[in-house]
Design a protein around this motif. Sequence first.
Motif, short mmCIF file in Angstrom:
data_model
loop_
_atom_site.label_atom_id
_atom_site.label_comp_id
_atom_site.label_asym_id
_atom_site.label_seq_id
_atom_site.Cartn_x
_atom_site.Cartn_y
_atom_site.Cartn_z
N THR A 106 0.66 -1.24 -0.07
CA THR A 106 -0.15 -0.01 -0.03
C THR A 106 0.97 1.37 -0.14
O THR A 106 1.88 1.25 0.77
CB THR A 106 -0.87 0.17 1.21
OG1 THR A 106 -0.04 0.01 2.42
CG2 THR A 106 -1.74 -0.90 1.23
N GLU A 107 0.47 2.31 -0.69
CA GLU A 107 1.29 3.51 -0.74
C GLU A 107 1.16 4.07 0.45
O GLU A 107 -0.17 4.46 0.84
CB GLU A 107 0.98 3.86 -2.10
CG GLU A 107 1.81 5.43 -2.43
CD GLU A 107 1.96 5.44 -3.88
OE1 GLU A 107 2.33 6.86 -3.97
OE2 GLU A 107 1.78 4.66 -4.73
N PRO A 108 2.19 4.88 1.04
CA PRO A 108 1.88 5.68 2.27
C PRO A 108 0.81 6.91 1.75
O PRO A 108 0.90 7.21 0.88
CB PRO A 108 3.17 6.07 2.57
CG PRO A 108 4.16 5.78 1.31
CD PRO A 108 3.51 4.73 0.56
N GLU A 109 0.13 7.35 2.74
CA GLU A 109 -0.53 8.69 2.43
C GLU A 109 0.48 9.76 2.28
O GLU A 109 1.45 9.92 2.93
CB GLU A 109 -1.54 8.91 3.61
CG GLU A 109 -2.63 7.99 3.81
CD GLU A 109 -3.75 8.05 2.77
OE1 GLU A 109 -3.97 9.27 2.42
OE2 GLU A 109 -4.02 7.02 2.36
N GLU A 111 1.76 13.61 2.62
CA GLU A 111 1.76 14.43 3.53
C GLU A 111 0.96 15.51 3.21
O GLU A 111 1.02 16.12 1.86
CB GLU A 111 3.32 15.13 3.74
CG GLU A 111 3.93 13.98 4.60
CD GLU A 111 5.28 14.55 5.09
OE1 GLU A 111 5.48 15.85 5.27
OE2 GLU A 111 6.38 13.80 4.96
#
Length: 128
Positions: A106-109, A111
């Motif tokens: 999963t791609e990090p959220e 910023e």
Amino acid sequence: MATEQPMDILGEINGFVTRIHALDPHAPAQTELTVRVDGHEARLMLSEPVAQALRMALQDYHDPRDQGRCDHCGGPRLDENFQCRDCGSLNGVFGQMLAERVFGYTEPEPEPLPPLGEGAGRHSRHDS
């Protein structure tokens, strides 16, 4: 049923030649094409327009099973999920997306952007 297939192939080739020749019936037949399938034979005389149409049809054919070449090994056998049947690699952006989903990536959220300050840009609204 196996005996129908050769006749179908020969019939399709003959039908192709007949359809194309009808478009230019006065073109002289210059090339003889002999097709033999399982003991059945057809001899067809091809005019130049028919020969050209046959060449183009063969060159332009794209097998729907052909998904392209492997980015890793260059093999021609990609399956419908863009996985190479020769080396097992997943190919392209779509293949990468499938691999990431399979392995739970999963791609990090991203910023959040900082709030815009006073006079933040040329398109910001100024209520005076």
